[in-house]
Design an enzyme around this catalytic site. Structure first.
Site, mmCIF file in Angstrom:
data_model
loop_
_atom_site.group_PDB
_atom_site.id
_atom_site.type_symbol
_atom_site.label_atom_id
_atom_site.label_comp_id
_atom_site.label_asym_id
_atom_site.label_seq_id
_atom_site.Cartn_x
_atom_site.Cartn_y
_atom_site.Cartn_z
ATOM 1 N N CYS A 116 0.819 -1.229 0.000
ATOM 2 C CA CYS A 116 0.000 0.000 0.000
ATOM 3 C C CYS A 116 0.844 1.268 0.000
ATOM 4 O O CYS A 116 0.312 2.362 -0.177
ATOM 5 C CB CYS A 116 -0.912 0.033 1.220
ATOM 6 N N HIS A 256 -2.947 7.155 4.140
ATOM 7 C CA HIS A 256 -3.485 5.906 3.589
ATOM 8 C C HIS A 256 -4.778 5.573 4.338
ATOM 9 O O HIS A 256 -4.826 5.611 5.564
ATOM 10 C CB HIS A 256 -2.445 4.800 3.775
ATOM 11 N N ASN A 286 -10.198 0.294 2.087
ATOM 12 C CA ASN A 286 -8.763 0.343 1.841
ATOM 13 C C ASN A 286 -8.511 -0.010 0.372
ATOM 14 O O ASN A 286 -8.669 -1.153 -0.040
ATOM 15 C CB ASN A 286 -8.062 -0.657 2.771
HETATM 16 N N1 ACO Z 1 -17.068 -8.971 11.903
HETATM 17 C C1 ACO Z 1 -17.301 -9.342 13.166
HETATM 18 N N2 ACO Z 1 -16.328 -9.788 13.994
HETATM 19 C C2 ACO Z 1 -15.078 -9.849 13.489
HETATM 20 C C3 ACO Z 1 -14.769 -9.478 12.167
HETATM 21 C C4 ACO Z 1 -15.828 -9.034 11.356
HETATM 22 N N3 ACO Z 1 -15.654 -8.653 10.074
HETATM 23 N N4 ACO Z 1 -13.449 -9.654 11.962
HETATM 24 C C5 ACO Z 1 -12.936 -10.107 13.115
HETATM 25 N N5 ACO Z 1 -13.918 -10.239 14.037
HETATM 26 C C6 ACO Z 1 -13.821 -10.675 15.415
HETATM 27 C C7 ACO Z 1 -12.586 -11.505 15.678
HETATM 28 O O1 ACO Z 1 -12.833 -12.870 15.362
HETATM 29 C C8 ACO Z 1 -12.396 -11.301 17.170
HETATM 30 O O2 ACO Z 1 -13.299 -12.140 17.864
HETATM 31 P P1 ACO Z 1 -12.845 -12.873 19.225
HETATM 32 O O3 ACO Z 1 -12.531 -11.748 20.182
HETATM 33 O O4 ACO Z 1 -14.045 -13.663 19.581
HETATM 34 O O5 ACO Z 1 -11.645 -13.681 18.845
HETATM 35 C C9 ACO Z 1 -12.852 -9.852 17.381
HETATM 36 O O6 ACO Z 1 -13.668 -9.528 16.245
HETATM 37 C C10 ACO Z 1 -11.708 -8.853 17.474
HETATM 38 O O7 ACO Z 1 -10.806 -9.103 16.403
HETATM 39 P P2 ACO Z 1 -9.511 -8.255 16.200
HETATM 40 O O8 ACO Z 1 -8.753 -8.791 15.028
HETATM 41 O O9 ACO Z 1 -8.788 -8.120 17.510
HETATM 42 O O10 ACO Z 1 -10.154 -6.838 15.820
HETATM 43 P P3 ACO Z 1 -9.444 -5.452 15.656
HETATM 44 O O11 ACO Z 1 -10.117 -4.452 16.479
HETATM 45 O O12 ACO Z 1 -7.950 -5.573 15.749
HETATM 46 O O13 ACO Z 1 -9.768 -5.083 14.135
HETATM 47 C C11 ACO Z 1 -8.748 -5.061 11.970
HETATM 48 C C12 ACO Z 1 -9.309 -5.931 13.077
HETATM 49 C C13 ACO Z 1 -9.834 -4.127 11.497
HETATM 50 C C14 ACO Z 1 -8.327 -5.975 10.827
HETATM 51 C C15 ACO Z 1 -7.550 -4.253 12.513
HETATM 52 O O14 ACO Z 1 -6.650 -5.113 13.159
HETATM 53 C C16 ACO Z 1 -6.814 -3.524 11.433
HETATM 54 O O15 ACO Z 1 -7.330 -2.590 10.867
HETATM 55 N N6 ACO Z 1 -5.547 -3.915 11.187
HETATM 56 C C17 ACO Z 1 -4.744 -3.236 10.191
HETATM 57 C C18 ACO Z 1 -5.067 -3.754 8.839
HETATM 58 C C19 ACO Z 1 -4.485 -2.879 7.791
HETATM 59 O O16 ACO Z 1 -4.608 -1.674 7.873
HETATM 60 N N7 ACO Z 1 -3.827 -3.413 6.788
HETATM 61 C C20 ACO Z 1 -3.236 -2.494 5.836
HETATM 62 C C21 ACO Z 1 -2.468 -3.072 4.877
HETATM 63 S S1 ACO Z 1 -3.483 -3.805 3.664
HETATM 64 C C22 ACO Z 1 -2.455 -3.961 2.321
HETATM 65 O O17 ACO Z 1 -1.323 -3.593 2.343
HETATM 66 C C23 ACO Z 1 -3.021 -4.661 1.119
#
Ligand code: ACO
Length: 342
Positions: A116, A256, A286
């Site tokens: 990205c 980003h 994203n």
């Molecule tokens: N809907 C409902 N629940 C979900 C979902 C969903 N879509 N996805 C995950 N959960 C659940 C998980 O299973 C977890 O449940 P549990 O507690 O029972 O195990 C809970 O929600 C919390 O999950 P986390 O992964 O801890 O959630 P978090 O608040 O960290 O959000 C996210 C996840 C949005 C992916 C975040 O970590 C994030 O934004 N990370 C950065 C990603 C990014 O920006 N990548 C950029 C590069 S992309 C590229 O280069 C192509």
């Protein structure tokens, strides 16, 4: 400050596919809710390509709009750099397909793949080609079809991504400062945190890789998140320092668009009010390399960005990688025929 002739953006354009996928649509595909997606990411909807469309189609649309905005014809382009993590094919370069489609008959063309962060890297490289005197007009385009490599059975990733493209025409300036500072970085020790495992030379595509769903994005979201909230602020501050600009003098911060919580954290680190931060992650998700130019183009066409504004672009992504750039918006391009040498 950078040495050499100032280089600025003289034309902008963006392009997204018409089809919109809302959080309500996603509720029908995976076990998720509109509320979870909005509170954890800030995303409400995203544009996605229809069957048969690819990154080059989006890049071509954005590039044509950027040319129109710059008021120049495609034959004036000397070089095309397309940043994408989702090229049409492993080869040829997507930039070559764009070159032919827009009629840039005098241009060299190559792709850059830095996750990205690619658009910031491409801006940096394009600027150097002009500063060196080798080229006068460079088209930089970030184009992405992440939904083509999204695992629609993985709720932790499929809610995040959208498709789109954004393009900028770079030229030397006779008035104005243009790009004032860049910061690029990588931390390959985190390479395994964000991957598309199969289809490359390490693991060629096979029935087995397809059965294992290794042709889709795999991400350790929590680890990428921790990295992103730190690096967005740090990279911006370093680019500002190199540019000799104080954070309080920034007119707009254009990060980003991965997750609103990451954007908020970076703005806090820079002590910027959110009215100075350009955000459109809610409507596009994203879009990887397209996200910064898409947000910039939207703000520009809405009349938010004015002559002399100081803009900071920052992105992070697979690699792990990051990049930031400081730009004084506007200026006056050199006339055709005027010497590029200082
Ligand atoms: N809907 C409902 N629940 C979900 C979902 C969903 N879509 N996805 C995950 N959960 C659940 C998980 O299973 C977890 O449940 P549990 O507690 O029972 O195990 C809970 O929600 C919390 O999950 P986390 O992964 O801890 O959630 P978090 O608040 O960290 O959000 C996210 C996840 C949005 C992916 C975040 O970590 C994030 O934004 N990370 C950065 C990603 C990014 O920006 N990548 C950029 C590069 S992309 C590229 O280069 C192509």
């Amino acid at each position: 400050m950078l040495n050499g002739i100032p280089v600025g953006i003289v034309g902008l354009g963006s392009y997204v596919p018409d089809k919109i996928l809302t959080n309500a649509d996603l509720e029908k595909i995976v076990d998720t809710t509109d509320e979870w997606i909005k509170t954890r990411t800030g995303i409400s909807e995203r544009h996605i390509v229809e069957e048969g469309m690819s990154s080059s189609d989006l890049a071509i649309g954005a590039s044509k709009r950027a040319l129109e905005d710059a008021g120049i014809t495609a034959d004036k382009i000397d070089l095309i750099i397309c940043s994408t993590a989702t090229p049409d094919m492993m080869f040829p370069a997507t930039s070559c397909i764009v070159q032919d489609a827009i009629g840039a008959h005098n241009a060299g063309a190559f792709d850059m793949e830095v996750g990205c962060s690619g658009f910031i890297y491409a801006l940096t490289v394009g600027t150097q080609f002009i500063k060196s005197g080798m080229y006068r007009t460079v088209l930089v385009v970030g184009a992405e079809c992440l939904t083509r490599v999204t695992d629609w059975a993985d709720r932790s990733t499929c809610v995040l991504f959208g498709d789109g493209a954004g393009a900028a025409i770079l030229q030397p300036l006779k008035k104005g400062r243009g790009f004032m500072g860049f910061e690029l970085g990588s931390r390959g020790s985190g390479a395994n945190l964000l991957t598309l495992p199969a289809g490359g030379s390490k693991k060629p595509a096979s029935h087995e890789t397809v059965n294992n769903r290794e042709h889709y994005i795999r991400m350790d979201g929590n680890e990428v998140y921790k990295f992103a909230v730190v690096i967005m602020g740090e990279a911006s501050l370093k680019a500002l320092e190199k540019a000799g600009v104080n954070p309080e003098d920034v007119s707009y911060f254009i990060p980003h668009q991965a997750n609103i919580r990451i954007i908020n954290a970076a703005a806090r680190r820079l002590k910027l009010d959110m009215d100075r931060v350009i955000v459109n992650v809610d409507r596009f998700g994203n879009t990887s390399c397209a996200s910064v130019p898409l947000a910039l183009d939207e703000a520009y066409r809405a009349g938010r960005i004015k002559e002399g504004d100081i803009l900071v672009f920052v992105a992070f992504g697979a690699g792990l990688s990051w990049g930031a750039a400081v730009l004084e918006w506007g200026g006056e391009p050199l006339e055709e025929g005027e010497s590029i040498c200082q």
